[in-house]
Design an enzyme around this catalytic site. Structure first.
Site, PDB file in Angstrom:
ATOM      1  N   ASN A  93      47.962  51.099  48.124  1.00 24.84           N
ATOM      2  CA  ASN A  93      48.349  49.678  48.144  1.00 24.84           C
ATOM      3  C   ASN A  93      48.899  49.210  46.792  1.00 24.84           C
ATOM      4  OD1 ASN A  93      48.460  47.385  49.916  1.00 24.84           O
ATOM      5  ND2 ASN A  93      46.893  46.424  48.664  1.00 24.84           N
ATOM      6  N   TYR A 142      41.122  51.772  40.142  1.00 24.01           N
ATOM      7  CA  TYR A 142      41.804  50.464  40.108  1.00 24.01           C
ATOM      8  C   TYR A 142      42.660  50.351  38.846  1.00 24.01           C
ATOM      9  CZ  TYR A 142      42.421  45.463  39.229  1.00 24.01           C
ATOM     10  OH  TYR A 142      42.948  44.232  38.916  1.00 24.01           O
ATOM     11  N   PHE A 207      23.027  43.037  34.914  1.00 27.89           N
ATOM     12  CA  PHE A 207      23.030  44.501  34.788  1.00 27.89           C
ATOM     13  C   PHE A 207      22.934  44.905  33.320  1.00 27.89           C
ATOM     14  CE2 PHE A 207      25.340  43.627  38.765  1.00 27.89           C
ATOM     15  CZ  PHE A 207      24.500  44.291  39.645  1.00 27.89           C
TER      16      PHE A 207
HETATM   17  N1  LIG Z   1      40.943  38.037  39.632  1.00 33.24           N
HETATM   18  C1  LIG Z   1      40.920  38.569  38.402  1.00 33.24           C
HETATM   19  O1  LIG Z   1      40.031  38.280  37.582  1.00 33.24           O
HETATM   20  C2  LIG Z   1      41.993  39.556  37.979  1.00 33.24           C
HETATM   21  C3  LIG Z   1      41.893  40.157  36.706  1.00 33.24           C
HETATM   22  C4  LIG Z   1      42.889  41.057  36.312  1.00 33.24           C
HETATM   23  C5  LIG Z   1      43.966  41.317  37.154  1.00 33.24           C
HETATM   24  N2  LIG Z   1      44.028  40.746  38.379  1.00 33.24           N
HETATM   25  C6  LIG Z   1      45.177  41.054  39.255  1.00 33.24           C
HETATM   26  O2  LIG Z   1      45.753  39.842  39.673  1.00 33.24           O
HETATM   27  C7  LIG Z   1      46.290  39.955  40.992  1.00 33.24           C
HETATM   28  C8  LIG Z   1      45.779  38.821  41.846  1.00 33.24           C
HETATM   29  O3  LIG Z   1      44.359  38.863  41.900  1.00 33.24           O
HETATM   30  P1  LIG Z   1      43.572  37.848  42.829  1.00 33.24           P
HETATM   31  O4  LIG Z   1      42.198  37.720  42.277  1.00 33.24           O
HETATM   32  O5  LIG Z   1      44.397  36.623  43.043  1.00 33.24           O
HETATM   33  O6  LIG Z   1      43.494  38.692  44.180  1.00 33.24           O
HETATM   34  P2  LIG Z   1      43.502  38.190  45.700  1.00 33.24           P
HETATM   35  O7  LIG Z   1      42.849  39.244  46.503  1.00 33.24           O
HETATM   36  O8  LIG Z   1      42.964  36.795  45.783  1.00 33.24           O
HETATM   37  O9  LIG Z   1      45.051  38.115  46.038  1.00 33.24           O
HETATM   38  C9  LIG Z   1      45.819  39.253  46.376  1.00 33.24           C
HETATM   39  C10 LIG Z   1      46.778  38.849  47.476  1.00 33.24           C
HETATM   40  O10 LIG Z   1      47.612  39.974  47.781  1.00 33.24           O
HETATM   41  C11 LIG Z   1      47.701  40.117  49.193  1.00 33.24           C
HETATM   42  N3  LIG Z   1      47.992  41.534  49.481  1.00 33.24           N
HETATM   43  C12 LIG Z   1      47.225  42.620  49.192  1.00 33.24           C
HETATM   44  N4  LIG Z   1      47.824  43.747  49.616  1.00 33.24           N
HETATM   45  C13 LIG Z   1      49.006  43.374  50.170  1.00 33.24           C
HETATM   46  C14 LIG Z   1      50.079  44.085  50.768  1.00 33.24           C
HETATM   47  N5  LIG Z   1      50.052  45.405  50.930  1.00 33.24           N
HETATM   48  N6  LIG Z   1      51.166  43.375  51.209  1.00 33.24           N
HETATM   49  C15 LIG Z   1      51.205  42.033  51.076  1.00 33.24           C
HETATM   50  N7  LIG Z   1      50.205  41.297  50.522  1.00 33.24           N
HETATM   51  C16 LIG Z   1      49.118  41.961  50.075  1.00 33.24           C
HETATM   52  C17 LIG Z   1      46.353  39.640  49.714  1.00 33.24           C
HETATM   53  O11 LIG Z   1      46.392  39.252  51.070  1.00 33.24           O
HETATM   54  C18 LIG Z   1      46.073  38.459  48.774  1.00 33.24           C
HETATM   55  O12 LIG Z   1      46.637  37.263  49.263  1.00 33.24           O
HETATM   56  C19 LIG Z   1      45.895  41.345  41.467  1.00 33.24           C
HETATM   57  O13 LIG Z   1      47.018  42.182  41.331  1.00 33.24           O
HETATM   58  C20 LIG Z   1      44.780  41.777  40.529  1.00 33.24           C
HETATM   59  O14 LIG Z   1      44.766  43.161  40.345  1.00 33.24           O
HETATM   60  C21 LIG Z   1      43.071  39.864  38.809  1.00 33.24           C
END
Ligand SMILES: NC(=O)c1ccc[n+]([C@@H]2O[C@H](COP(=O)([O-])OP(=O)(O)OC[C@H]3O[C@@H](n4cnc5c(N)ncnc54)[C@H](O)[C@@H]3O)[C@@H](O)[C@H]2O)c1
Length: 329
Positions: A93, A142, A207
């Protein structure tokens, strides 16, 4: 005016950025397969397309139809523990499908791209604060799945002129009016702590209490989701100026311990929030704190909500008023 493509724009950070850009007057096209996201989080006047980021043909035709020049890519699986148990899903993915997405963009002559990377690309830090030149050695699939994309982007910049910005977020947190974090299952500390305050779980686990930190618990850098949205806008401006792009940490540059998060949440919610002290989790670094100097200097980014209390206050407002998150489909 051409529109902006927001891939994963129904998720926590993607939807916040989509709403931010929409308010700034941009036309926004959201592509999301709703595997984790919520249609209700997408701004009403955005074009919402249900589809998979790995569908090269769909991406190419969407970009041509909406005259896309810039794509922002938030879509990914994001749980570190799950990535260890099911690495194939994460490489598929997060890495392979992103390569398809990029091919679709190149097919349609899109030449500006902003990628949601992560502090997980650094692995165990040898220097705090962590700057962008710190060695990259992820400790889980990841982190690797994201680092691979950074490498693909460097090659695509050279080969196809796809200019890109990689934004390495530290811990995204906080909420905005009517919108907030709704991950199922939830793995992030602040929402988990607030679930105890909402009586949805009995206690929060700590933890390890013997880390080399001031109070013995792990220290992390929390950054408000609205500040991440702002940084994306500034990264777009950088690319619009003709820049080749670059890599930037997005964090406050301040660390807060697990105990500090729990204590602040107690004060804000008025709930005692019982905590259970357990063993360290393997692979958890003691401290992760960003140097945000480069983002400040090059993007002109300054976090507007750096304080832990304000971040948790906004999160509490969202969780208190939406204890079940967004409506289920
Ligand atoms: N939340 C955090 O603290 C954090 C920290 C570092 C990096 N990130 C990165 O930021 C990004 C967003 O994180 P988030 O917390 O908003 O995640 P989230 O899960 O809320 O959002 C991800 C979105 O991507 C969509 N998605 C996943 N796979 C898909 C696919 N194959 N096709 C189409 N849509 C797809 C999901 O339905 C979802 O709406 C991610 O890439 C994550 O790795 C997040």
């Amino acid at each position: 005016m051409s529109a902006i493509l927001v891939v994963g724009g129904a998720g926590y950070i993607g939807s916040s950025t989509a709403r931010f850009l929409n308010k700034k007057g941009f036309d926004v096209v959201v592509l999301d397969n709703f595997s984790k996201g919520h249609p209700e989080s997408v701004p009403e006047n955005a074009v919402l397309v249900e589809g998979d980021l790995g569908n090269r043909e769909l991406v190419g035709s969407l970009c041509s139809e909406h005259r896309i020049q810039t794509a922002l890519h938030f879509a990914a699986f994001t749980e570190v523990g799950e990535s260890v148990a099911k690495p194939e899903q994460y490489f598929d993915n997060n890495s392979f499908k992103t390569k398809n997405l990029l091919d679709g963009l190149v097919d349609a002559d899109v030449n500006q791209f902003i990628f949601s990377s992560t502090a997980a690309v650094y692995g165990e830090p040898v220097e705090i604060p962590i700057n962008e030149g710190h060695h990259r050695s992820p400790t889980n699939p990841y982190g690797w799945s994201k680092l691979f994309v950074e490498e693909i982007l460097a090659s695509y910049r050279n080969a196809y002129g796809l200019r890109s910005v990689c934004l390495r977020y530290f811990n995204a947190a906080g909420a905005e009016e009517g919108h907030g974090e709704d991950h199922k299952p939830e793995a992030h500390l602040i929402p988990l702590v607030l679930q105890v305050a909402l009586r949805k779980r009995d206690s929060i686990s700590i933890f390890g209490t013997d880390w080399d930190t001031p109070d013995g618990t792990c220290v992390r850098d929390y950054i408000h989701v609205s500040d991440l949205a702002m940084a994306h806008f500034q990264a777009m401006e950088l690319l619009e100026s003709g820049s080749a792009g670059g890599i930037f940490n997005l964090g406050n540059g301040e660390g807060y311990s697990v105990r500090e998060v729990i204590e602040a949440s107690r004060e804000i919610s008025g709930h005692p929030i019982p905590a259970e002290e357990t063993d360290r989790r393997p692979g958890d670094p003691a401290r992760l704190i960003a140097s945000n100097k480069k983002a400040k200097e090059v993007l002109g980014w300054t976090p507007s909500r750096p304080g832990l209390h304000e971040i948790i206050q906004t999160a509490w407002e969202w969780h208190r008023t939406h204890p079940e998150g967004y409506p289920r489909q």
